[in-house]
Design a protein around this motif. Structure first.
Motif, PDB file in Angstrom:
ATOM      1  N   GLU A 213     146.193 167.350 146.153  1.00  0.00           N
ATOM      2  CA  GLU A 213     146.446 166.015 146.687  1.00  0.00           C
ATOM      3  C   GLU A 213     147.075 166.041 148.077  1.00  0.00           C
ATOM      4  O   GLU A 213     146.879 165.125 148.866  1.00  0.00           O
ATOM      5  CB  GLU A 213     147.372 165.242 145.733  1.00  0.00           C
ATOM      6  N   TRP A 214     147.846 167.098 148.398  1.00  0.00           N
ATOM      7  CA  TRP A 214     148.521 167.096 149.695  1.00  0.00           C
ATOM      8  C   TRP A 214     147.544 167.202 150.846  1.00  0.00           C
ATOM      9  O   TRP A 214     147.891 166.918 151.987  1.00  0.00           O
ATOM     10  CB  TRP A 214     149.553 168.215 149.768  1.00  0.00           C
ATOM     11  N   ARG A 215     146.306 167.609 150.573  1.00  0.00           N
ATOM     12  CA  ARG A 215     145.315 167.676 151.641  1.00  0.00           C
ATOM     13  C   ARG A 215     144.742 166.303 151.971  1.00  0.00           C
ATOM     14  O   ARG A 215     144.049 166.150 152.966  1.00  0.00           O
ATOM     15  CB  ARG A 215     144.169 168.618 151.245  1.00  0.00           C
ATOM     16  N   SER A 216     144.968 165.318 151.112  1.00  0.00           N
ATOM     17  CA  SER A 216     144.430 163.991 151.339  1.00  0.00           C
ATOM     18  C   SER A 216     145.322 163.207 152.294  1.00  0.00           C
ATOM     19  O   SER A 216     146.518 163.456 152.393  1.00  0.00           O
ATOM     20  CB  SER A 216     144.300 163.243 150.006  1.00  0.00           C
ATOM     21  N   PHE A 217     144.715 162.250 152.987  1.00  0.00           N
ATOM     22  CA  PHE A 217     145.440 161.455 153.966  1.00  0.00           C
ATOM     23  C   PHE A 217     145.762 160.082 153.386  1.00  0.00           C
ATOM     24  O   PHE A 217     144.919 159.467 152.727  1.00  0.00           O
ATOM     25  CB  PHE A 217     144.604 161.283 155.237  1.00  0.00           C
ATOM     26  N   ASP A 218     146.973 159.620 153.649  1.00  0.00           N
ATOM     27  CA  ASP A 218     147.346 158.270 153.255  1.00  0.00           C
ATOM     28  C   ASP A 218     146.693 157.285 154.221  1.00  0.00           C
ATOM     29  O   ASP A 218     146.935 157.334 155.429  1.00  0.00           O
ATOM     30  CB  ASP A 218     148.870 158.121 153.289  1.00  0.00           C
ATOM     31  N   MET A 219     145.858 156.389 153.690  1.00  0.00           N
ATOM     32  CA  MET A 219     145.060 155.529 154.553  1.00  0.00           C
ATOM     33  C   MET A 219     145.922 154.573 155.372  1.00  0.00           C
ATOM     34  O   MET A 219     145.604 154.264 156.522  1.00  0.00           O
ATOM     35  CB  MET A 219     144.048 154.750 153.710  1.00  0.00           C
ATOM     36  N   HIS A 220     147.028 154.109 154.820  1.00  0.00           N
ATOM     37  CA  HIS A 220     147.889 153.201 155.584  1.00  0.00           C
ATOM     38  C   HIS A 220     148.531 153.922 156.773  1.00  0.00           C
ATOM     39  O   HIS A 220     148.701 153.331 157.845  1.00  0.00           O
ATOM     40  CB  HIS A 220     148.954 152.598 154.666  1.00  0.00           C
ATOM     41  N   SER A 221     148.862 155.200 156.595  1.00  0.00           N
ATOM     42  CA  SER A 221     149.383 155.983 157.716  1.00  0.00           C
ATOM     43  C   SER A 221     148.304 156.196 158.767  1.00  0.00           C
ATOM     44  O   SER A 221     148.572 156.149 159.976  1.00  0.00           O
ATOM     45  CB  SER A 221     149.897 157.340 157.221  1.00  0.00           C
ATOM     46  N   VAL A 222     147.072 156.425 158.306  1.00  0.00           N
ATOM     47  CA  VAL A 222     145.954 156.603 159.233  1.00  0.00           C
ATOM     48  C   VAL A 222     145.752 155.335 160.059  1.00  0.00           C
ATOM     49  O   VAL A 222     145.561 155.386 161.283  1.00  0.00           O
ATOM     50  CB  VAL A 222     144.666 156.953 158.462  1.00  0.00           C
ATOM     51  N   ILE A 223     145.804 154.188 159.402  1.00  0.00           N
ATOM     52  CA  ILE A 223     145.603 152.911 160.104  1.00  0.00           C
ATOM     53  C   ILE A 223     146.725 152.670 161.111  1.00  0.00           C
ATOM     54  O   ILE A 223     146.483 152.243 162.249  1.00  0.00           O
ATOM     55  CB  ILE A 223     145.512 151.758 159.087  1.00  0.00           C
ATOM     56  N   ALA A 224     147.960 152.962 160.719  1.00  0.00           N
ATOM     57  CA  ALA A 224     149.090 152.783 161.633  1.00  0.00           C
ATOM     58  C   ALA A 224     148.955 153.701 162.847  1.00  0.00           C
ATOM     59  O   ALA A 224     149.210 153.287 163.987  1.00  0.00           O
ATOM     60  CB  ALA A 224     150.401 153.058 160.899  1.00  0.00           C
ATOM     61  N   ALA A 225     148.543 154.949 162.611  1.00  0.00           N
ATOM     62  CA  ALA A 225     148.363 155.890 163.724  1.00  0.00           C
ATOM     63  C   ALA A 225     147.222 155.440 164.630  1.00  0.00           C
ATOM     64  O   ALA A 225     147.306 155.561 165.859  1.00  0.00           O
ATOM     65  CB  ALA A 225     148.091 157.293 163.183  1.00  0.00           C
ATOM     66  N   THR A 226     146.158 154.909 164.035  1.00  0.00           N
ATOM     67  CA  THR A 226     145.025 154.416 164.825  1.00  0.00           C
ATOM     68  C   THR A 226     145.448 153.243 165.699  1.00  0.00           C
ATOM     69  O   THR A 226     145.081 153.155 166.878  1.00  0.00           O
ATOM     70  CB  THR A 226     143.876 153.987 163.899  1.00  0.00           C
ATOM     71  N   GLU A 227     146.244 152.341 165.136  1.00  0.00           N
ATOM     72  CA  GLU A 227     146.709 151.186 165.912  1.00  0.00           C
ATOM     73  C   GLU A 227     147.602 151.630 167.064  1.00  0.00           C
ATOM     74  O   GLU A 227     147.505 151.108 168.179  1.00  0.00           O
ATOM     75  CB  GLU A 227     147.452 150.210 165.008  1.00  0.00           C
ATOM     76  N   ASP A 228     148.465 152.611 166.809  1.00  0.00           N
ATOM     77  CA  ASP A 228     149.307 153.142 167.890  1.00  0.00           C
ATOM     78  C   ASP A 228     148.456 153.777 168.985  1.00  0.00           C
ATOM     79  O   ASP A 228     148.763 153.649 170.178  1.00  0.00           O
ATOM     80  CB  ASP A 228     150.288 154.177 167.332  1.00  0.00           C
ATOM     81  N   LEU A 229     147.388 154.468 168.581  1.00  0.00           N
ATOM     82  CA  LEU A 229     146.501 155.089 169.563  1.00  0.00           C
ATOM     83  C   LEU A 229     145.788 154.024 170.391  1.00  0.00           C
ATOM     84  O   LEU A 229     145.670 154.150 171.619  1.00  0.00           O
ATOM     85  CB  LEU A 229     145.484 155.978 168.850  1.00  0.00           C
ATOM     86  N   PHE A 230     145.331 152.961 169.741  1.00  0.00           N
ATOM     87  CA  PHE A 230     144.713 151.849 170.470  1.00  0.00           C
ATOM     88  C   PHE A 230     145.707 151.229 171.456  1.00  0.00           C
ATOM     89  O   PHE A 230     145.355 150.917 172.602  1.00  0.00           O
ATOM     90  CB  PHE A 230     144.230 150.776 169.494  1.00  0.00           C
ATOM     91  N   ASP A 231     146.946 151.048 170.998  1.00  0.00           N
ATOM     92  CA  ASP A 231     147.968 150.455 171.871  1.00  0.00           C
ATOM     93  C   ASP A 231     148.191 151.315 173.109  1.00  0.00           C
ATOM     94  O   ASP A 231     148.364 150.795 174.222  1.00  0.00           O
ATOM     95  CB  ASP A 231     149.284 150.281 171.109  1.00  0.00           C
ATOM     96  N   PHE A 232     148.198 152.632 172.918  1.00  0.00           N
ATOM     97  CA  PHE A 232     148.380 153.520 174.072  1.00  0.00           C
ATOM     98  C   PHE A 232     147.195 153.404 175.029  1.00  0.00           C
ATOM     99  O   PHE A 232     147.377 153.307 176.252  1.00  0.00           O
ATOM    100  CB  PHE A 232     148.528 154.971 173.610  1.00  0.00           C
ATOM    101  N   ILE A 233     145.985 153.423 174.492  1.00  0.00           N
ATOM    102  CA  ILE A 233     144.792 153.351 175.340  1.00  0.00           C
ATOM    103  C   ILE A 233     144.768 152.053 176.138  1.00  0.00           C
ATOM    104  O   ILE A 233     144.362 152.027 177.304  1.00  0.00           O
ATOM    105  CB  ILE A 233     143.521 153.488 174.480  1.00  0.00           C
ATOM    106  N   LEU A 234     145.235 150.971 175.528  1.00  0.00           N
ATOM    107  CA  LEU A 234     145.209 149.666 176.193  1.00  0.00           C
ATOM    108  C   LEU A 234     146.413 149.441 177.108  1.00  0.00           C
ATOM    109  O   LEU A 234     146.448 148.453 177.847  1.00  0.00           O
ATOM    110  CB  LEU A 234     145.163 148.555 175.140  1.00  0.00           C
ATOM    111  N   SER A 235     147.379 150.346 177.075  1.00  0.00           N
ATOM    112  CA  SER A 235     148.575 150.193 177.905  1.00  0.00           C
ATOM    113  C   SER A 235     148.313 150.690 179.326  1.00  0.00           C
ATOM    114  O   SER A 235     147.251 151.239 179.636  1.00  0.00           O
ATOM    115  CB  SER A 235     149.736 150.974 177.291  1.00  0.00           C
ATOM    116  N   ARG A 236     149.306 150.512 180.190  1.00  0.00           N
ATOM    117  CA  ARG A 236     149.170 151.001 181.565  1.00  0.00           C
ATOM    118  C   ARG A 236     148.999 152.513 181.607  1.00  0.00           C
ATOM    119  O   ARG A 236     148.261 153.040 182.441  1.00  0.00           O
ATOM    120  CB  ARG A 236     150.400 150.598 182.376  1.00  0.00           C
ATOM    121  N   LYS A 237     149.679 153.206 180.710  1.00  0.00           N
ATOM    122  CA  LYS A 237     149.580 154.668 180.694  1.00  0.00           C
ATOM    123  C   LYS A 237     148.187 155.145 180.290  1.00  0.00           C
ATOM    124  O   LYS A 237     147.827 156.293 180.565  1.00  0.00           O
ATOM    125  CB  LYS A 237     150.625 155.253 179.737  1.00  0.00           C
ATOM    126  N   GLY A 238     147.425 154.284 179.636  1.00  0.00           N
ATOM    127  CA  GLY A 238     146.111 154.699 179.147  1.00  0.00           C
ATOM    128  C   GLY A 238     144.957 154.323 180.051  1.00  0.00           C
ATOM    129  O   GLY A 238     143.800 154.373 179.623  1.00  0.00           O
TER     130      GLY A 238
END
Length: 367
Positions: free
Chosen positions: A223-248
């Motif tokens: 089970e430890w090899r599986s990914f928690d989907m809510h964590s994946v979604i949160a990380a994806t949203e943070d990545l989108f926020d970075f891409i859309l920011s001035r730094k991105g």
């Protein structure tokens, strides 16, 4: 049992920071319940959080073959003496990476990559980091006694990715971005494709085994090899926020270019029928473009599977992102770039696409 030992050691090293530094067969025993018991706690290590983060960052830089990033890691962790020329260290690491005779994914092979460089530049490892090396080497040696093909770094990679996705701290998010985005702002599409595929596969396996009273899923993966989907979604949203920011902004420039190029290839090769087909059917495309098409199809299919595992959560996140003014501006930039590119490509590409698409429909007896 190898996976259980790997999980125990990785959790000790990367989560708890307090670890058994000598996990050889004499200090381990399998219990009747399938757990792993440790003995002989005379050699224990304790590494603070910034060292644990540094260990993950070094792994990512090694996987990326980012020699300068790795040299900076060694400096920030105090491995190299003050005043050392980090560019020279990076050059030595780059030379070591380029030696194909020494390419390896096992821990001992990685250390062989680094030993010459460490000796040349008088590396000085903190005592607890020396214990980390001992622990990982001992773990790999124990595992190889049961499975000669076992490679600790390759096997640990899903756990490390899981930590990057699950930990919302700024330093871990930065490491995740470095894994997926090059220094110049371009996307590491091969890494992104592999990550999405792994998330889709592992989370799907975990979902199919939900409700089962077992530490392993239906396919036998722990089970430890599986990914928690809510964590994946949160990380994806943070990545989108970075891409859309001035730094991105540089990432957005490359994204627009990649989208334009992909759309051009998509239309020229008339690949619409393949998006919902099996990947194996793409072989008859132009060889020069098939790699991009295959990557596009793989990513779309894997992403669809991941979304299907938590459609409500994904939909909510995507709606939040699309409603942001930065997202709307980026969509407009993409639209304008496509319109400008298509102003001279559409007359040729559109009719080529329609011809091939109609031919496809005819072969399927749809027309």
């Amino acid at each position: 049992m190898i996976d259980e030992g790997l999980y125990c050691s990785l959790r000790q090293l990367l989560e708890e920071g307090f670890f058994h530094a000598d996990p050889h067969p004499g200090n381990l025993v399998a219990t009747e319940g399938g757990s792993l018991a440790y003995f002989d706690f005379g050699m224990m290590g304790d590494i603070p959080r910034h060292y644990r983060v540094g260990l993950i960052q070094m792994l990512v830089h090694y996987v990326n073959r980012d020699s300068l990033g790795l040299a900076n890691d060694f400096h920030s962790l105090g491995f190299v003496p003050e005043g050392t020329d980090l560019l020279a260290v990076a050059d030595a690491l780059r030379f070591s990476f380029g030696d194909v005779r020494r390419q390896s994914n096992d821990f001992q092979g990685v250390m062989n990559h680094l030993y010459d460089v460490m000796y040349e530049f008088s590396f000085s490892l903190p005592p607890d980091y020396a214990l980390v090396i001992r622990a990982l080497g001992s773990l790999e040696g124990t595992a190889k006694a049961l499975d000669p093909e076992f490679k600790v770094i390759e096997s640990a990679y899903p756990f490390v990715i899981g930590r990057l996705l699950a930990d919302p701290s700024p330093d871990m998010r930065k490491i995740l971005r470095e894994l997926l985005i090059c220094d110049d702002g371009s996307i590491r599409w091969n890494r992104l494709e592999r990550l999405i595929a792994a998330i889709s596969e592992q989370s799907s396996e975990s979902s199919s085994a939900s409700g089962a009273d077992s530490s392993e899923n239906a396919n036998g993966s722990p089970e430890w090899r599986s990914f928690d989907m809510h964590s994946v979604i949160a990380a994806t949203e943070d990545l989108f926020d970075f891409i859309l920011s001035r730094k991105g902004w540089r990432v957005r420039v490359f994204l627009v270019q990649d989208i334009v190029n992909a759309s051009d290839v998509f239309l020229q090769e008339a690949t619409f029928p393949y998006v919902y087909a099996k990947v194996g059917k793409i072989g008859d495309l132009n060889p020069e473009r098939s790699k991009m098409i295959r990557r596009l199809v793989n990513t779309v299919q894997s992403f669809r599977q991941a979304i299907n595992l938590a459609p409500d959560a994904w939909s909510a996140m995507l709606i939040r992102t699309l409603l942001k003014p930065e997202s709307q501006k980026f969509v407009l930039d993409v639209f304008l770039a496509l319109a400008n590119h298509s102003s001279y490509k559409i007359p040729e590409t559109f009719w080529l696409f329609m011809s091939r698409f109609l031919n496809y429909l005819d072969k399927q007896d749809i027309l």
